[in-house]
Scaffold this active site. Structure first.
Site, PDB file in Angstrom:
ATOM      1  N   LYS A  63       0.834  -1.204  -0.011  1.00  0.00           N
ATOM      2  CA  LYS A  63       0.122   0.035   0.057  1.00  0.00           C
ATOM      3  C   LYS A  63       0.875   1.321  -0.064  1.00  0.00           C
ATOM      4  O   LYS A  63       0.238   2.260   0.077  1.00  0.00           O
ATOM      5  CB  LYS A  63      -0.992   0.004   1.358  1.00  0.00           C
ATOM      6  CG  LYS A  63      -1.844  -1.204   1.209  1.00  0.00           C
ATOM      7  CD  LYS A  63      -2.975  -0.886   2.490  1.00  0.00           C
ATOM      8  CE  LYS A  63      -4.144  -1.820   2.272  1.00  0.00           C
ATOM      9  NZ  LYS A  63      -5.046  -1.843   3.157  1.00  0.00           N
ATOM     10  N   ARG A 112     -17.488   1.440   8.744  1.00  0.00           N
ATOM     11  CA  ARG A 112     -18.117   2.836   8.375  1.00  0.00           C
ATOM     12  C   ARG A 112     -19.438   2.914   7.566  1.00  0.00           C
ATOM     13  O   ARG A 112     -20.311   3.533   7.576  1.00  0.00           O
ATOM     14  CB  ARG A 112     -17.099   3.966   8.245  1.00  0.00           C
ATOM     15  CG  ARG A 112     -16.283   4.489   9.234  1.00  0.00           C
ATOM     16  CD  ARG A 112     -14.967   5.197   8.634  1.00  0.00           C
ATOM     17  NE  ARG A 112     -14.491   4.384   7.547  1.00  0.00           N
ATOM     18  CZ  ARG A 112     -13.318   4.628   7.107  1.00  0.00           C
ATOM     19  NH1 ARG A 112     -12.709   5.791   7.515  1.00  0.00           N
ATOM     20  NH2 ARG A 112     -12.752   3.753   6.168  1.00  0.00           N
ATOM     21  N   SER A 148      -8.176   7.674   7.332  1.00  0.00           N
ATOM     22  CA  SER A 148      -6.649   7.862   7.188  1.00  0.00           C
ATOM     23  C   SER A 148      -6.449   8.591   5.929  1.00  0.00           C
ATOM     24  O   SER A 148      -5.678   9.413   5.904  1.00  0.00           O
ATOM     25  CB  SER A 148      -5.943   6.596   7.248  1.00  0.00           C
ATOM     26  OG  SER A 148      -6.027   6.140   8.554  1.00  0.00           O
TER      27      SER A 148
HETATM   28  O1  PNS Z   1      -6.170  -0.613   7.455  1.00  0.00           O
HETATM   29  P1  PNS Z   1      -6.514  -1.749   6.540  1.00  0.00           P
HETATM   30  O2  PNS Z   1      -6.005  -1.506   5.163  1.00  0.00           O
HETATM   31  O3  PNS Z   1      -8.147  -1.883   6.548  1.00  0.00           O
HETATM   32  O4  PNS Z   1      -5.748  -2.959   6.994  1.00  0.00           O
HETATM   33  C1  PNS Z   1      -5.614  -4.249   6.109  1.00  0.00           C
HETATM   34  C2  PNS Z   1      -5.146  -5.383   6.899  1.00  0.00           C
HETATM   35  C3  PNS Z   1      -3.566  -4.812   7.241  1.00  0.00           C
HETATM   36  C4  PNS Z   1      -5.852  -5.971   7.780  1.00  0.00           C
HETATM   37  C5  PNS Z   1      -4.492  -6.227   5.598  1.00  0.00           C
HETATM   38  O5  PNS Z   1      -4.175  -5.844   4.528  1.00  0.00           O
HETATM   39  C6  PNS Z   1      -3.853  -7.588   6.136  1.00  0.00           C
HETATM   40  O6  PNS Z   1      -4.453  -8.527   6.908  1.00  0.00           O
HETATM   41  N1  PNS Z   1      -2.427  -7.548   5.728  1.00  0.00           N
HETATM   42  C7  PNS Z   1      -1.738  -8.687   6.009  1.00  0.00           C
HETATM   43  C8  PNS Z   1      -1.451  -9.599   4.942  1.00  0.00           C
HETATM   44  C9  PNS Z   1      -2.668 -10.579   4.908  1.00  0.00           C
HETATM   45  O7  PNS Z   1      -2.948 -11.494   5.634  1.00  0.00           O
HETATM   46  N2  PNS Z   1      -3.251 -10.733   3.557  1.00  0.00           N
HETATM   47  C10 PNS Z   1      -4.369 -11.589   3.328  1.00  0.00           C
HETATM   48  C11 PNS Z   1      -5.625 -11.160   3.777  1.00  0.00           C
HETATM   49  S1  PNS Z   1      -6.367  -9.978   2.662  1.00  0.00           S
END
Ligand code: PNS
Length: 146
Positions: free
Chosen positions: A41, A90, A128
């Site tokens: 990201k 939200r 954010s």
């Molecule tokens: O703040 P966000 O973008 O809603 O958080 C997303 C997050 C960090 C929870 C998600 O990207 C994540 O779980 N990242 C770790 C990688 C992972 O496990 N990916 C597979 C599930 S989609």
């Protein structure tokens, strides 16, 4: 111990996130806020800064710890022996994103559930993304209680 994980990129954490963490802390014995590296990201704030900000904002909540993580969320949740992931919702955009992540996580592991808490009504406009936009325009988000 009944522990949950509240994961996110938190780029940066804001009062809407804190509200979800606070409410989760009333339901669970311990809340682990998991700040993802989220390299894909390209976060604006460094991982270290995002962890520091999250620790500052959650320091008043006794049963909350903030930890960085990289890799799969399911592995982190397992390492914490947590039975639940908690996320805030939200609007329908959040719902679409979250349902897809929760479903993938379910395919990866059946060892925990994902719970969604509706955002506080007075936090619905806080994101954010908006905070980063304001920061880039030289406005201090703290001056708007975000
Ligand atoms: O703040 P966000 O973008 O809603 O958080 C997303 C997050 C960090 C929870 C998600 O990207 C994540 O779980 N990242 C770790 C990688 C992972 O496990 N990916 C597979 C599930 S989609």
């Amino acid at each position: 111990m009944n522990r949950c994980v509240v994961p996110g990129t938190f780029d940066p954490m804001h009062s809407g996130h804190v509200s979800v963490v606070q409410r989760a802390a009333k339901i669970f014995d311990e809340v682990v806020v998991a700040v993802a590296q989220s390299q894909s990201k390209s976060p604006k704030h460094s991982h270290e800064d995002r962890v520091r900000i999250a620790r500052d904002l959650c320091s008043h909540i006794d049963n909350v710890v903030v930890e960085p993580f990289d890799g799969l969320l399911v592995d982190f949740v397992k390492s914490k022996n947590a039975k639940c992931v908690v996320k805030g919702l939200r609007n329908v955009d959040d719902f679409q994103d979250e349902i897809s992540m929760a479903t993938i996580n379910k395919r990866l592991s059946n060892d925990f559930e994902t719970l969604f808490l509706m955002s506080d009504p007075d936090k619905l406009d806080i994101s954010s993304t908006r905070i980063r936009e304001l920061e880039s325009l030289g406005i201090d988000p703290n001056s708007l209680n975000l």
